[in-house]
Design a protein around this motif. Structure first.
Motif, PDB file in Angstrom:
ATOM      1  N   GLY A  37     -39.843 -14.870   3.239  1.00  0.00           N
ATOM      2  CA  GLY A  37     -38.751 -14.316   4.029  1.00  0.00           C
ATOM      3  C   GLY A  37     -38.360 -15.237   5.150  1.00  0.00           C
ATOM      4  N   TYR A  38     -39.431 -15.967   5.813  1.00  0.00           N
ATOM      5  CA  TYR A  38     -39.215 -16.692   6.917  1.00  0.00           C
ATOM      6  C   TYR A  38     -38.386 -17.968   6.622  1.00  0.00           C
ATOM      7  CZ  TYR A  38     -39.744 -20.094  10.707  1.00  0.00           C
ATOM      8  OH  TYR A  38     -39.378 -20.810  11.889  1.00  0.00           O
ATOM      9  N   GLN A  39     -38.786 -18.413   5.264  1.00  0.00           N
ATOM     10  CA  GLN A  39     -38.239 -19.786   4.706  1.00  0.00           C
ATOM     11  C   GLN A  39     -36.614 -19.431   4.422  1.00  0.00           C
ATOM     12  OE1 GLN A  39     -40.630 -20.271   1.170  1.00  0.00           O
ATOM     13  NE2 GLN A  39     -40.603 -22.336   1.076  1.00  0.00           N
ATOM     14  N   ILE A  40     -36.733 -18.422   3.828  1.00  0.00           N
ATOM     15  CA  ILE A  40     -35.199 -18.178   3.470  1.00  0.00           C
ATOM     16  C   ILE A  40     -34.337 -17.999   4.841  1.00  0.00           C
ATOM     17  CG2 ILE A  40     -33.524 -16.438   2.232  1.00  0.00           C
ATOM     18  CD1 ILE A  40     -35.841 -15.480   0.746  1.00  0.00           C
ATOM     19  N   ALA A  41     -34.751 -17.292   5.800  1.00  0.00           N
ATOM     20  CA  ALA A  41     -34.142 -17.188   6.940  1.00  0.00           C
ATOM     21  C   ALA A  41     -33.973 -18.718   7.471  1.00  0.00           C
ATOM     22  CB  ALA A  41     -34.930 -16.235   7.917  1.00  0.00           C
ATOM     23  N   LYS A  42     -34.904 -19.393   7.502  1.00  0.00           N
ATOM     24  CA  LYS A  42     -34.660 -20.717   8.123  1.00  0.00           C
ATOM     25  C   LYS A  42     -33.742 -21.615   7.221  1.00  0.00           C
ATOM     26  CE  LYS A  42     -36.394 -22.833  11.304  1.00  0.00           C
ATOM     27  NZ  LYS A  42     -36.015 -22.079  12.569  1.00  0.00           N
TER      28      LYS A  42
ATOM     29  N   ALA B  29     -44.539  -4.591   8.944  1.00  0.00           N
ATOM     30  CA  ALA B  29     -45.479  -5.415   8.153  1.00  0.00           C
ATOM     31  C   ALA B  29     -44.483  -6.678   7.880  1.00  0.00           C
ATOM     32  CB  ALA B  29     -45.717  -4.942   6.552  1.00  0.00           C
ATOM     33  N   ASP B  30     -43.001  -6.443   7.767  1.00  0.00           N
ATOM     34  CA  ASP B  30     -41.822  -7.509   7.515  1.00  0.00           C
ATOM     35  C   ASP B  30     -41.919  -8.143   8.892  1.00  0.00           C
ATOM     36  OD1 ASP B  30     -41.621  -6.901   4.740  1.00  0.00           O
ATOM     37  OD2 ASP B  30     -39.888  -5.658   5.194  1.00  0.00           O
ATOM     38  N   ALA B  31     -41.772  -7.448   9.945  1.00  0.00           N
ATOM     39  CA  ALA B  31     -41.649  -7.905  11.173  1.00  0.00           C
ATOM     40  C   ALA B  31     -42.714  -8.949  11.495  1.00  0.00           C
ATOM     41  CB  ALA B  31     -41.298  -6.868  12.372  1.00  0.00           C
ATOM     42  N   ARG B  32     -44.144  -8.324  11.351  1.00  0.00           N
ATOM     43  CA  ARG B  32     -45.195  -9.348  11.585  1.00  0.00           C
ATOM     44  C   ARG B  32     -45.312 -10.492  10.794  1.00  0.00           C
ATOM     45  NH1 ARG B  32     -50.175  -7.450  13.733  1.00  0.00           N
ATOM     46  NH2 ARG B  32     -49.575  -5.122  13.048  1.00  0.00           N
ATOM     47  N   GLU B  33     -44.966 -10.480   9.538  1.00  0.00           N
ATOM     48  CA  GLU B  33     -44.947 -11.759   8.625  1.00  0.00           C
ATOM     49  C   GLU B  33     -44.075 -12.401   9.163  1.00  0.00           C
ATOM     50  OE1 GLU B  33     -44.326 -11.088   4.504  1.00  0.00           O
ATOM     51  OE2 GLU B  33     -43.308 -12.973   4.418  1.00  0.00           O
ATOM     52  N   HIS B  34     -42.793 -12.179   9.398  1.00  0.00           N
ATOM     53  CA  HIS B  34     -41.792 -13.265  10.011  1.00  0.00           C
ATOM     54  C   HIS B  34     -42.117 -13.914  11.352  1.00  0.00           C
ATOM     55  CE1 HIS B  34     -37.704 -14.828  10.175  1.00  0.00           C
ATOM     56  NE2 HIS B  34     -37.876 -14.835  11.502  1.00  0.00           N
ATOM     57  N   LEU B  35     -42.429 -12.848  12.300  1.00  0.00           N
ATOM     58  CA  LEU B  35     -42.782 -13.420  13.766  1.00  0.00           C
ATOM     59  C   LEU B  35     -44.057 -14.537  13.745  1.00  0.00           C
ATOM     60  CD1 LEU B  35     -42.103 -10.001  15.668  1.00  0.00           C
ATOM     61  CD2 LEU B  35     -40.409 -12.225  15.098  1.00  0.00           C
ATOM     62  N   THR B  36     -44.971 -13.915  12.901  1.00  0.00           N
ATOM     63  CA  THR B  36     -46.302 -14.928  13.023  1.00  0.00           C
ATOM     64  C   THR B  36     -45.760 -16.443  12.332  1.00  0.00           C
ATOM     65  OG1 THR B  36     -47.254 -13.115  12.360  1.00  0.00           O
ATOM     66  CG2 THR B  36     -48.532 -15.053  12.466  1.00  0.00           C
ATOM     67  N   ASN B  37     -44.943 -16.333  11.199  1.00  0.00           N
ATOM     68  CA  ASN B  37     -44.700 -17.392  10.548  1.00  0.00           C
ATOM     69  C   ASN B  37     -43.633 -18.267  11.414  1.00  0.00           C
ATOM     70  OD1 ASN B  37     -45.762 -17.378   8.012  1.00  0.00           O
ATOM     71  ND2 ASN B  37     -44.348 -16.066   7.380  1.00  0.00           N
ATOM     72  N   ALA B  38     -42.743 -17.748  12.164  1.00  0.00           N
ATOM     73  CA  ALA B  38     -41.848 -18.458  13.139  1.00  0.00           C
ATOM     74  C   ALA B  38     -42.584 -18.997  14.279  1.00  0.00           C
ATOM     75  CB  ALA B  38     -40.657 -17.226  13.705  1.00  0.00           C
ATOM     76  N   LEU B  39     -43.909 -18.197  14.989  1.00  0.00           N
ATOM     77  CA  LEU B  39     -44.270 -18.664  16.031  1.00  0.00           C
ATOM     78  C   LEU B  39     -45.186 -19.656  15.669  1.00  0.00           C
ATOM     79  CD1 LEU B  39     -44.769 -17.809  18.812  1.00  0.00           C
ATOM     80  CD2 LEU B  39     -46.614 -16.579  17.993  1.00  0.00           C
ATOM     81  N   GLU B  40     -45.522 -19.830  14.438  1.00  0.00           N
ATOM     82  CA  GLU B  40     -46.625 -21.013  14.087  1.00  0.00           C
ATOM     83  C   GLU B  40     -45.715 -22.206  13.810  1.00  0.00           C
ATOM     84  OE1 GLU B  40     -48.883 -20.978   9.783  1.00  0.00           O
ATOM     85  OE2 GLU B  40     -49.150 -19.187  10.849  1.00  0.00           O
TER      86      GLU B  40
END
Lengths: 118, 294
Positions: A37-42, B29-40
């Motif tokens: 997800g984060y990759q896609i968003a980025k 669960a989705d928010a936790r995954e995203h926010l952790t990745n973004a923060l990292e």
């Protein structure tokens, strides 16, 4: 002013409701590897317009519903730090749907443009 | 506004409080995954930025808890609910016989069969896990073993949830709730042990053994009795065997009763299908209550 702002926001949201599925399928069809997800968003942020079209958080429920309709499949992989990541990949059904959706999108775009030009 | 990811997740839960608990768990669960990745990612680029500042910008892009909540609700509303009843017969008689067209009834039946197998496995796993962990606690490796076991219980609960949703049509979580990441494993074990959800899952695994056995026995019994009733005409007229044996003498039922036997067997099975559908729904609610943490 705020009245118009709210209506515009609502219009944008309704437009996104349809296009985000198409965009996500498109991104994943071009990606050689599964993406999370984060990759896609980025990626959308980098290739998108200066003003962000949608909040990143709205992508996740759409990804989920695409998976539920078997257009995407996903698997969870642990990450070095933090929670495991869910990687999404397009399915054969997804590719077939994308081809049809693209056609609809083209027609819609043509129709809207033509109507607006008058 | 939000200093930690946990704060955001709490706010998200609050914003979704009228939604299905399973949907809330997924959204978190989705928010936790995203926010952790973004923060990292932010920390890698600019290590000097504080967590609160970085999170502010990340959440700005991710969306406020209210926005995220409404996105989930919106998509869930548009997504067709699982196993929606395909036909809706109006009359009571139509409803009674319509059970054969109802995927929920067939799903419940299949679930009950599977519950027999999974029930045995869950029970064995739970008993082995608990006794091994407890008895090895006097040795040092009892603790990691206990941690692994409790994590496996969480995993199995998720798998069972998927099964319940697919066959019984009750919405269950689709993502595990990782609430202990970043903890040391001792703290993690403590958190798992003090979490009510873990114990409810363990109890569910044991209860499932009993329920699975009961379901299986009842299905097999009713199925054989129904089939036996319907087989009476065939047995008597094709194989020329009396259906009842008493004191070494075989008695046959008169021919005029044949339709009654067939009808009886068919009705018995139809009644049972209706009951199975109800029990399936009840079991779904029970599973949700036990396995989805509020």
């Amino acid at each position: 002013m705020s009245e118009i702002g709210a209506t515009t926001k609502k219009f944008q949201k309704e437009l996104n409701a349809g296009t985000s599925s198409l965009v996500l399928l498109g991104v994943l069809s071009r990606s050689p590897e599964p993406m999370y997800g984060y990759q896609i968003a980025k990626m959308l942020e980098e290739s998108g317009p200066d003003i962000p079209m949608m909040k990143q958080g709205t992508l996740y429920p759409v990804l989920r519903s695409l998976e539920e309709n078997r257009l995407l499949e996903s698997m969870v992989e642990p990450s070095v730090s933090g929670p495991p990541r869910r990687y999404y990949k397009i399915t054969e059904d997804g590719r077939a749907a994308l081809a049809e959706w693209l056609e609809i999108w083209k027609q819609t775009k043509k129709f809207v443009d033509a109507t607006l030009k008058g | 506004m939000f200093r930690t990811i946990e704060e955001y997740l709490d706010a998200l839960k609050n914003a979704m409080k009228d939604a299905d608990p399973a949907l809330i768990q997924d959204a978190q669960a989705d928010a936790r995954e995203h926010l952790t990745n973004a923060l990292e990612a932010v920390r890698e680029k600019t290590p000097e930025v504080s967590e609160a500042d970085a999170l502010g910008k990340i959440i700005e892009e991710y969306g406020s808890p209210e926005e995220t909540a409404s996105a989930y609700r919106e998509v869930e509303r548009r997504t067709s609910p699982v196993l929606k009843q395909t036909v809706k017969p109006q009359t009571a008689l139509g409803r009674f016989f319509g059970v054969y067209l109802d995927p929920r009834a067939w799903g419940a039946l299949l679930y009950m069969f599977i519950a027999f197998i999974t029930g045995i496995f869950y029970f064995t796993w739970a008993v082995t896990g608990v006794s091994l962990s407890v008895s090895l606690l006097i040795l040092i490796f009892g603790l990691p073993l206990a941690l692994l076991f409790l994590l496996s219980v969480r995993g199995l609960a998720l798998v069972e949830g998927r099964l319940v949703e697919a066959l019984l049509g009750v919405r269950m979580p689709r993502r595990p709730l990782f609430s202990h990441q970043g903890m040391k494993w001792m703290d993690r074990l403590k958190a798992l042990l003090t979490d009510k959800a873990t114990w409810l899952m363990l109890v569910y695994m044991v209860v499932q053994f009993v329920l699975g056995t009961i379901y299986f026995v009842v299905i097999v019994t009713v199925l054989s009795v129904s089939l036996a009733f319907m087989a009476i005409p065939v047995l008597q007229s094709v194989f020329h065997q009396g259906a009842v044996m008493m004191n070494n003498v075989r008695y046959s039922f008169p021919v005029w009763t044949y339709p009654l036997w067939i009808l009886g067997g068919f009705l018995l099975w139809t009644i049972f299908m209706n009951i199975a559908r109800g029990v399936g729904q009840l079991h779904g609610r029970f599973a949700k209550w036990m396995l989805v943490s509020e």
